[in-house]
Design an enzyme around this catalytic site. Structure first.
Site, PDB file in Angstrom:
ATOM      1  N   LYS B 162       0.815  -1.222   0.000  1.00  0.00           N
ATOM      2  CA  LYS B 162       0.000   0.000   0.000  1.00  0.00           C
ATOM      3  C   LYS B 162       0.850   1.273   0.000  1.00  0.00           C
ATOM      4  CE  LYS B 162      -3.885   1.934   2.636  1.00  0.00           C
ATOM      5  NZ  LYS B 162      -4.964   2.098   1.670  1.00  0.00           N
ATOM      6  N   MET B 462     -19.443 -35.787 -16.394  1.00  0.00           N
ATOM      7  CA  MET B 462     -18.184 -36.441 -16.731  1.00  0.00           C
ATOM      8  C   MET B 462     -17.747 -37.385 -15.614  1.00  0.00           C
ATOM      9  SD  MET B 462     -16.060 -36.923 -19.083  1.00  0.00           S
ATOM     10  CE  MET B 462     -15.670 -35.689 -20.319  1.00  0.00           C
TER      11      MET B 462
END
Lengths: 172, 550
Positions: B162, B462
C-alpha cells in the site's frame, strides 16, 4: 542413478532460493546438496547443486531451472575439467590421552585444528567429498560430537567461465 | 514528472496498450482504484468475485491475443485469483495480475488481510514480484508485461504494498518493448526436412502453441505442402480450419475415431506447439512406437518431457514454419489423404448423433459465424463442444485445458465478449455453472451479448461417466438434484431465461436467444446418462478407443 553436479548463476535477491528449492520439490527432483554463495558480481549468487538421478531428470532439472527468470546461467560440471571442493567442520571428543592420535590423523589429511577445549577439539578440512568421507570414517571412533559440511562447490578449470554461456532466454 | 505509485501503475498499463482491466477493489488497492477514478480512461470491469476477474482477464487474453490484466486487493482478494492464475499458467496465457498488500513495514507481521501471495503463486506464475521500492515500480511493470509475452506465454504477478502506491517518485514514460521471437536458421531444419520428405504417412498434431504464436496461416501451408492430415489437441482447436478436408478433428482421450485411426497408421508425427499431455498421449511410453516423432516447441523443457522425440526444434512455431516452408519440397500423398478421408467418412456415418447435446451444438453453428467466440466450462459439455462445434479460426475456442477449471466459463466468456466486442457463446454444465454463476450480474451490468447454453443433466456428467465405466455405477455425490429454476434465476439477475426441453425447441429457442438483447441463459435439458464418446481410457493407447457402449 548417477550423481551430477550443476552450477548456476542466479539473481542475488530474496526469494530466489525458495523459487529454486520449490521447483525441485514440485517436480520431485532428488537433490543431495545445494550450496549458495555470493560472487564477484554483487547482483549474482552462485549455486552448486548435486543431483541424484538419470539423464532424463538431469535434462528436466536443467531446462526447468533455466526457465526461471532469476536463473541467469546454468551448466553441468564436467568431472575431468572442474575443481570440486567441500569444507567440513567437525567437533570431536578429545580428552588429553587421545589428542596426540587425532593430531596425527589431522596431519595425514592436512586438516587444521581451529578450536581446542579440555575435552574437545574442532577440525577443519577442505577437499573433494570422498576425501571428507574418508576423514570422517577415521575420526568417527574417537566420538564425533557434531559436524557441519558446506555441501559441494565447483569451478571449471581454465579460461572457461559460467558467465560466458548463452542463457535459455537469449535463445528464444 | 512526479507521480505516486498508483499513478505510475496506470501510466505503465497504458504504455502497454492496456485499455481494459478486470478487478475488485479493497483496502490495500484503494489508491490504485483512486488513480483509476481520477484517470478516467481505463475501462474497469467490476466482477462479482476476484476469481471471475482472473478468468475474465484470461478469457480476454485468449480471445484477443493481448495481455489480460486483473487487479485484486491483499489477502483473500489475492488468494481468490489463484485458481485463475493457475488456469492461465497451465494453458500458457499471457496475464498480469496486480495485487495490493499491506505496507512494507507491516509485511511479515500477520497484519490484517496480509498474505504472502508471491510465495503462494510461485509455482503457478512465470515470475512474480513484491515491489518494495517505488523507484523500481515502473521497470517492474514493464518487465512483467515482457515476461508474460516472451517465449512460452504465461501469467506474472506483481504485489504492490500500500505505501508503494502512495509514495512519489519521478516517472519517465517509455514505449512498450514487444517481444520478438528469434528467427530460425533454415540449415538447422535439414534433418527435419529430410524426415518429412521421406515420410509416407505424416500426421500433423497442432497444439495451443500454434495459437499462441499466431501460426495458423503457416500451419495451413505446412499441411498443404506435406499433403498431410491434421489433428488438433483441445488447446489447438481453431488453429486449423475444421471445414478443411485434411482436418481430422481432436486427438486424445475424447478425440475423433478418424484421428485415432490416422495416428495408428502414421509413420511420422509432427507435433507443433503441443506437449503430449496425458490427455493426448494416454500411454506416453507406447505413443511414438514405430513412428518418427518430430517436435516443434518454444519451451526446451517440453522437448522429450513426456514423449521421446526423434527430431526436435526449439523455437517459436511460426518462426520454425516460416523457415521450414521455403526449403520443404511439395509432397504428393494422394493415397494417404484418401485413406484418412475414408476414416473420416466412416466416422461421420457411424457417429451417434442422437444426443441432444450434438443437436444443440450443431444447430448453434447456424446462429454464429467463424469469428464468434465460444467459451466453455469443464466437463462433458466442454468435450461435446470441442467435438461437435467446427472451429474455423484461432482464438475462437475459449476453454480451460490444462487445469480443467470448472467455474472458468462465466468469467472467461465475459472476458472474451468484452475483448472481441461481439456476441459470445458460453456452453456450460449445471455443475460448472453453479460454481461461478454469480458473474451473471457482471454480464448483465455491462449489457454483454452473451448466450449461455447450460447443458442440464442434473448431474456431474463427466464424473458420472467415469463412475459408470470404472466404478460399477456407484454414483457417489454426482447426482446434483438441484432445485434451481434457471429461467427465474436468469430473470432475477436481469438476464433472459429460456428453456430447451426437447428437440423441437432447439431451433425456435436458439433463434429467440440470438435475437434477444443482452445476456441470455438457455436451460438445455439433456439426458443424465448421455456420454462423451469416443473415449480412450486413461493410460490406454489409440487402439483401445471406445466408440460405442451399446
Amino acid at each position: 542413478m548417477k550423481r551430477y553436479t550443476i552450477t548456476a548463476l542466479v539473481s542475488n535477491k530474496s526469494g530466489v532460493l525458495t523459487r529454486i528449492s520449490g521447483l525441485f520439490a514440485r517436480r520431485g527432483f532428488n537433490i543431495e546438496s545445494l550450496c549458495a554463495c555470493t560472487t564477484e558480481n554483487e547482483a549474482l549468487s552462485r549455486m552448486t547443486i548435486v543431483l541424484n538421478g538419470d539423464e532424463y531428470i538431469l535434462a528436466q532439472l536443467t531446462k526447468q531451472l533455466d526457465k526461471l527468470i532469476d536463473v541467469k546461467k546454468i551448466a553441468l560440471a564436467n568431472e575431468d575439467e572442474s575443481i570440486y571442493r567441500e569444507l567440513l567442520l567437525v567437533k570431536v571428543s578429545a580428552p588429553a590421552q587421545k589428542r596426540s592420535q587425532l593430531i596425527e590423523i589431522k596431519d595425514v589429511y592436512k586438516a587444521k585444528i581451529v578450536d581446542l577445549s579440555p575435552e574437545t577439539l574442532i577440525l577443519e578440512i577442505t577437499g573433494e567429498p570422498n576425501k571428507l568421507d574418508g576423514f570422517i570414517k577415521v575420526i568417527e571412533p574417537y566420538g564425533i560430537l557434531e559436524m557441519a559440511r558446506t555441501g559441494l562447490t565447483a569451478l571449471s578449470r581454465g579460461e572457461k567461465c559460467l558467465n560466458d554461456l548463452t542463457d535459455y532466454n537469449e535463445l528464444i | 514528472m512526479n507521480l505516486n505509485g498508483a499513478e505510475i501503475l496506470i501510466r505503465c498499463l497504458k504504455e502497454q496498450n492496456v485499455d481494459t482491466v478486470f478487478g475488485y477493489p479493497g483496502g490495500c488497492v484503494l489508491d490504485i482504484y483512486d488513480a483509476i477514478y481520477r484517470d478516467g480512461s481505463l475501462r474497469h470491469i467490476l466482477t462479482a468475485h476476484e476469481q471471475g476477474a482472473a478468468h475474465a482477464a484470461d478469457g480476454y487474453a485468449r480471445a484477443t491475443g493481448k495481455t489480460g490484466v486483473c487487479i485484486a486487493t491483499s489477502g483473500p482478494g489475492a488468494t481468490n485469483l489463484v485458481t485463475g492464475i493457475a488456469t492461465a499458467y497451465m494453458d500458457s496465457v499471457p496475464l498480469v495480475a496486480i495485487t495490493g498488500n499491506v505496507t512494507v513495514s507491516n509485511l511479515g507481521r500477520d497484519s490484517f488481510q496480509e498474505v504472502d501471495i508471491a510465495g503462494i503463486t510461485m509455482p503457478i506464475t512465470k515470475h512474480n514480484y513484491i515491489v518494495k521500492d517505488v523507484h523500481k515500480l515502473a521497470a517492474t511493470i514493464r518487465e512483467a508485461f515482457y515476461i508474460a509475452n516472451a517465449g512460452r506465454k504465461g501469467p506474472v504477478l506483481i504485489d504492490i504494498p500500500k505505501n508503494i502506491q502512495t509514495e512519489i517518485c519521478d516517472f519517465t514514460p517509455a514505449p512498450a518493448s514487444a517481444y520478438k521471437p528469434k528467427a530460425v536458421n533454415a540449415s538447422s531444419l535439414n534433418a527435419v526436412c529430410a524426415a518429412l520428405e521421406k515420410a509416407k504417412r505424416p500426421l500433423i498434431l497442432a497444439g495451443g502453441g500454434c495459437i499462441g504464436s499466431d501460426a495458423s496461416e503457416n500451419l495451413f501451408a505446412l499441411a498443404k505442402r506435406l499433403q498431410a492430415p491434421v489433428c488438433s489437441t483441445l488447446m489447438g482447436l481453431g488453429s486449423y480450419p475444421a471445414s478443411d478436408g485434411q482436418f481430422l478433428g481432436m486427438i486424445g482421450m475424447h478425440g475423433s475415431d478418424a484421428a485415432a485411426k490416422a495416428f495408428r497408421r502414421a509413420d511420422t508425427v509432427i507435433a507443433c506447439g503441443m506437449r503430449f499431455s496425458d490427455r493426448v498421449a494416454g500411454n506416453r511410453i507406447r505413443f511414438g512406437e514405430g513412428k518418427t516423432v518430430i517436435q516443434f516447441d518454444i519451451d526446451a523443457a517440453e522437448i522429450d518431457k513426456n514423449v521421446q522425440t526423434d527430431l526436435s526444434v526449439m523455437a517459436d512455431i511460426d518462426e520454425i514454419l516460416k523457415a521450414l516452408l521455403p526449403v520443404l519440397a511439395q509432397g504428393e500423398r494422394k493415397e494417404w489423404l484418401k485413406e484418412v478421408a475414408a476414416y473420416k467418412e466412416y466416422e461421420a456415418n457411424h457417429f451417434d448423433s442422437r444426443l441432444p447435446a450434438y443437436k444443440i451444438i450443431s444447430a448453434l453453428r447456424k446462429f454464429t459465424d467463424a469469428d464468434t467466440r465460444v467459451a466453455t466450462d469443464v466437463g462433458q459439455h466442454q468435450m461435446w463442444t470441442a467435438q461437435y462445434y467446427p472451429f474455423e479460426k484461432p482464438r475462437t475456442f475459449i476453454t480451460s485445458g490444462g487445469l480443467g477449471t470448472m467455474g472458468f466459463g462465466m468469467g472467461a466468456a465475459i472476458g472474451s465478449c468484452i475483448g472481441s466486442g461481439r456476441k459470445t457463446v458460453l456452453v456450460t454444465g449445471d455443475g460448472s455453472f453453479h460454481m461461478n454463476l454469480n458473474e451473471l450480474c457482471t454480464a448483465v451490468s455491462h449489457h454483454l451479448p452473451l448466450i449461455i447454453l447450460l447443458m442440464d443433466n442434473n448431474c456431474l456428467g463427466m464424473v458420472r461417466q467415469w463412475q459408470t465405466l470404472f466404478y460399477h455405477k456407484r454414483y457417489s455425490q454426482t447426482t446434483l438434484d438441484r432445485k434451481t429454476d434457471y429461467v427465474r434465476l436468469a430473470e432475477a439477475f436481469g438476464a433472459t431465461g429460456l428453456t430447451i426441453a426437447g428437440e423441437k425447441d432447439i431451433q425456435p429457442v436458439l433463434k429467440k436467444a440470438f435475437a434477444a438483447e443482452g445476456t441470455v441463459l438457455v436451460d438445455c435439458k439433456i439426458g443424465i446418462d448421455d456420454k462423451v464418446l469416443p473415449m480412450i481410457a486413461p493410460g490406454k493407447s489409440f487402439e483401445d478407443i471406445i466408440t460405442n457402449l451399446d
